[in-house]
Design a protein around this motif. Structure first.
Motif, PDB file in Angstrom:
ATOM      1  N   SER A 114       0.514   4.989   4.556  1.00 49.85           N
ATOM      2  CA  SER A 114      -0.553   5.340   3.617  1.00 49.85           C
ATOM      3  C   SER A 114      -0.019   5.441   2.196  1.00 49.85           C
ATOM      4  O   SER A 114      -0.693   5.060   1.236  1.00 49.85           O
ATOM      5  CB  SER A 114      -1.233   6.648   4.027  1.00 49.85           C
ATOM      6  N   LEU A 115       1.213   5.938   2.032  1.00 42.30           N
ATOM      7  CA  LEU A 115       1.813   6.032   0.697  1.00 42.30           C
ATOM      8  C   LEU A 115       2.103   4.639   0.146  1.00 42.30           C
ATOM      9  O   LEU A 115       1.864   4.361  -1.035  1.00 42.30           O
ATOM     10  CB  LEU A 115       3.099   6.859   0.747  1.00 42.30           C
ATOM     11  N   GLU A 116       2.633   3.760   0.991  1.00 42.09           N
ATOM     12  CA  GLU A 116       2.971   2.414   0.536  1.00 42.09           C
ATOM     13  C   GLU A 116       1.715   1.612   0.201  1.00 42.09           C
ATOM     14  O   GLU A 116       1.692   0.849  -0.783  1.00 42.09           O
ATOM     15  CB  GLU A 116       3.822   1.713   1.584  1.00 42.09           C
ATOM     16  N   LYS A 117       0.672   1.787   0.995  1.00 40.39           N
ATOM     17  CA  LYS A 117      -0.560   1.082   0.689  1.00 40.39           C
ATOM     18  C   LYS A 117      -1.195   1.616  -0.602  1.00 40.39           C
ATOM     19  O   LYS A 117      -1.807   0.856  -1.364  1.00 40.39           O
ATOM     20  CB  LYS A 117      -1.532   1.177   1.868  1.00 40.39           C
ATOM     21  N   ARG A 118      -1.054   2.901  -0.872  1.00 41.64           N
ATOM     22  CA  ARG A 118      -1.517   3.451  -2.143  1.00 41.64           C
ATOM     23  C   ARG A 118      -0.731   2.833  -3.299  1.00 41.64           C
ATOM     24  O   ARG A 118      -1.278   2.552  -4.362  1.00 41.64           O
ATOM     25  CB  ARG A 118      -1.347   4.967  -2.136  1.00 41.64           C
ATOM     26  N   ALA A 119       0.556   2.602  -3.092  1.00 38.06           N
ATOM     27  CA  ALA A 119       1.384   1.993  -4.135  1.00 38.06           C
ATOM     28  C   ALA A 119       0.953   0.570  -4.428  1.00 38.06           C
ATOM     29  O   ALA A 119       0.991   0.111  -5.583  1.00 38.06           O
ATOM     30  CB  ALA A 119       2.860   2.030  -3.721  1.00 38.06           C
ATOM     31  N   VAL A 120       0.537  -0.164  -3.394  1.00 36.86           N
ATOM     32  CA  VAL A 120       0.020  -1.518  -3.601  1.00 36.86           C
ATOM     33  C   VAL A 120      -1.209  -1.473  -4.507  1.00 36.86           C
ATOM     34  O   VAL A 120      -1.355  -2.280  -5.432  1.00 36.86           O
ATOM     35  CB  VAL A 120      -0.311  -2.180  -2.250  1.00 36.86           C
ATOM     36  N   VAL A 121      -2.090  -0.520  -4.272  1.00 35.32           N
ATOM     37  CA  VAL A 121      -3.283  -0.367  -5.108  1.00 35.32           C
ATOM     38  C   VAL A 121      -2.887  -0.016  -6.535  1.00 35.32           C
ATOM     39  O   VAL A 121      -3.457  -0.530  -7.506  1.00 35.32           O
ATOM     40  CB  VAL A 121      -4.227   0.699  -4.507  1.00 35.32           C
ATOM     41  N   ASP A 122      -1.891   0.863  -6.689  1.00 40.29           N
ATOM     42  CA  ASP A 122      -1.421   1.213  -8.033  1.00 40.29           C
ATOM     43  C   ASP A 122      -0.891  -0.006  -8.778  1.00 40.29           C
ATOM     44  O   ASP A 122      -0.958  -0.073 -10.013  1.00 40.29           O
ATOM     45  CB  ASP A 122      -0.323   2.282  -7.951  1.00 40.29           C
ATOM     46  N   GLY A 123      -0.381  -0.974  -8.029  1.00 40.37           N
ATOM     47  CA  GLY A 123       0.113  -2.193  -8.644  1.00 40.37           C
ATOM     48  C   GLY A 123      -0.961  -3.234  -8.890  1.00 40.37           C
ATOM     49  O   GLY A 123      -0.663  -4.316  -9.407  1.00 40.37           O
ATOM     50  N   GLY A 124      -2.194  -2.921  -8.539  1.00 41.66           N
ATOM     51  CA  GLY A 124      -3.289  -3.859  -8.767  1.00 41.66           C
ATOM     52  C   GLY A 124      -3.665  -4.690  -7.557  1.00 41.66           C
ATOM     53  O   GLY A 124      -4.534  -5.559  -7.644  1.00 41.66           O
ATOM     54  N   GLY A 125      -3.017  -4.428  -6.419  1.00 37.56           N
ATOM     55  CA  GLY A 125      -3.338  -5.151  -5.195  1.00 37.56           C
ATOM     56  C   GLY A 125      -4.459  -4.487  -4.422  1.00 37.56           C
ATOM     57  O   GLY A 125      -5.057  -3.491  -4.860  1.00 37.56           O
ATOM     58  N   VAL A 126      -4.748  -5.047  -3.255  1.00 34.20           N
ATOM     59  CA  VAL A 126      -5.828  -4.579  -2.392  1.00 34.20           C
ATOM     60  C   VAL A 126      -5.256  -4.357  -0.995  1.00 34.20           C
ATOM     61  O   VAL A 126      -4.361  -5.090  -0.562  1.00 34.20           O
ATOM     62  CB  VAL A 126      -6.972  -5.614  -2.341  1.00 34.20           C
ATOM     63  N   ASN A 127      -5.760  -3.356  -0.313  1.00 35.63           N
ATOM     64  CA  ASN A 127      -5.281  -3.070   1.035  1.00 35.63           C
ATOM     65  C   ASN A 127      -5.948  -3.955   2.078  1.00 35.63           C
ATOM     66  O   ASN A 127      -7.154  -4.183   2.053  1.00 35.63           O
ATOM     67  CB  ASN A 127      -5.530  -1.616   1.415  1.00 35.63           C
ATOM     68  N   HIS A 128      -5.127  -4.455   3.005  1.00 35.11           N
ATOM     69  CA  HIS A 128      -5.611  -5.113   4.221  1.00 35.11           C
ATOM     70  C   HIS A 128      -6.014  -3.995   5.181  1.00 35.11           C
ATOM     71  O   HIS A 128      -6.076  -2.819   4.790  1.00 35.11           O
ATOM     72  CB  HIS A 128      -4.485  -5.978   4.794  1.00 35.11           C
ATOM     73  N   ARG A 129      -6.265  -4.323   6.451  1.00 37.65           N
ATOM     74  CA  ARG A 129      -6.567  -3.276   7.428  1.00 37.65           C
ATOM     75  C   ARG A 129      -5.425  -2.274   7.453  1.00 37.65           C
ATOM     76  O   ARG A 129      -4.250  -2.610   7.239  1.00 37.65           O
ATOM     77  CB  ARG A 129      -6.802  -3.872   8.816  1.00 37.65           C
ATOM     78  N   PHE A 130      -5.757  -1.010   7.731  1.00 37.44           N
ATOM     79  CA  PHE A 130      -4.725   0.023   7.745  1.00 37.44           C
ATOM     80  C   PHE A 130      -3.873  -0.068   9.003  1.00 37.44           C
ATOM     81  O   PHE A 130      -2.661   0.118   8.957  1.00 37.44           O
ATOM     82  CB  PHE A 130      -5.352   1.412   7.650  1.00 37.44           C
TER      83      PHE A 130
END
Length: 297
Positions: free
Chosen positions: A140-156
């Motif tokens: 969950s922390l790493e996926k939040r970091a992807v969003v902070d970088g401007g990316g989008v989350n795939h399925r969790f």
């Protein structure tokens, strides 16, 4: 979920570092009365992520340590920028330093690399997304970091969407058998994606749902993943999908790096998923320098 996961991660990280007796070095060398100010700075350019992890770390070590953030998650950092200022007991700052730096450096590394990919596809309609190739316990922390970088989350995880891959097809009796099973057992609220290795497989998927639509049944597949295809193959696959009577998301994945991502985006991919955003990231070089202030009276 991220708050619960963050508390657990910080708890385990501190337990790993402090053991049963605490920070021996600081206990021996630094008086408990010494206070100080510490400056978290960026030694290289990047994108910040993980401020909440730092806050959680020092809240667990010593809630009296004050953190004044000068930059925020998602901000672009220049070398030498001051990110945060810490004030409080020097011993507490020293004790929490490594866990805090490990977390924010790792997460900022993810955000930084994600931003790099996002910038490379600028001007296209392609989104950069992550995968499940994450560090166990840190998803969950790493996926939040992807969003902070401007990316989008795939399925969790495995629980929130269906992604049929080659092994499912092989063990499930073949592509047509798997599609038939999906049509029988998936509900209208469950998103379904099917990975294909060839354009022939893609044609089978699209034909299956085209027939369903002719029969006034709902399509089964919402997205297709074109795996390890060249830009030319992706462009051909995109053309097939766009001619399909239902809206289908085109995802591209497999060995994508900075040298190939833009060509794949220009080929028409809606989504490009990149495992390296999380599994092969370089920690962003951040430093924490502590300056003693005074002794408490």
């Amino acid at each position: 979920m991220i708050d619960r996961d963050l508390s657990r991660v910080v708890e385990h990280a501190l337990a790993e570092d402090l053991g049963l007796v605490g920070d021996l070095t600081t206990q021996v060398t630094v008086s408990a009365e010494v206070t100080g100010t510490a400056y978290l700075t960026a030694r290289v350019p990047g994108v910040l992520s993980g401020a909440r992890a730092v806050d959680a770390t020092f809240a667990a070590v010593d809630p009296h340590v004050q953190v004044d953030w000068q930059r925020h998650d998602g901000d672009t950092l220049g070398a030498g920028d001051t990110i945060a200022i810490f004030s409080g007991r020097a011993a507490s700052i020293l004790t929490g330093e490594r866990v805090a730096l490990n977390l924010i450096g790792h997460l900022s590394g993810i955000a930084t690399r994600t931003r790099g990919f996002v910038d490379l596809v600028a001007g296209t309609d392609t989104r950069i997304v992550d995968t499940r190739k994450t560090t166990p316990g840190l998803r969950s922390l790493e996926k939040r970091a992807v969003v902070d970088g401007g990316g989008v989350n795939h399925r969790f995880g495995l629980h929130d969407a269906i992604l049929v891959k080659d092994n499912h097809i092989g063990l499930g009796g073949g592509l047509e058998a798997v599609l038939a099973r999906l049509a029988t057992h998936t509900g209208h609220l469950v998103r379904v994606e099917v990975e294909v290795d060839t354009l022939d497989q893609l044609a089978v998927v699209l034909k299956h749902d085209a027939v369903r639509l002719e029969e006034h049944s709902a399509p089964v597949v919402h997205a297709v993943l074109l795996d390890n295809m060249t830009p030319a193959q992706v462009a051909e696959g995109v053309a097939l999908v766009r001619a399909h009577p239902a809206a289908v998301v085109v995802e591209v994945s497999g060995g994508v790096d900075e040298t190939t991502v833009r060509d794949l985006a220009l080929a028409g991919a809606d989504v490009i998923s990149i495992g390296a955003l999380t599994h092969s990231v370089t920690c962003l070089d951040l430093g924490l320098d502590l300056h003693p202030a005074k002794r408490e009276l």
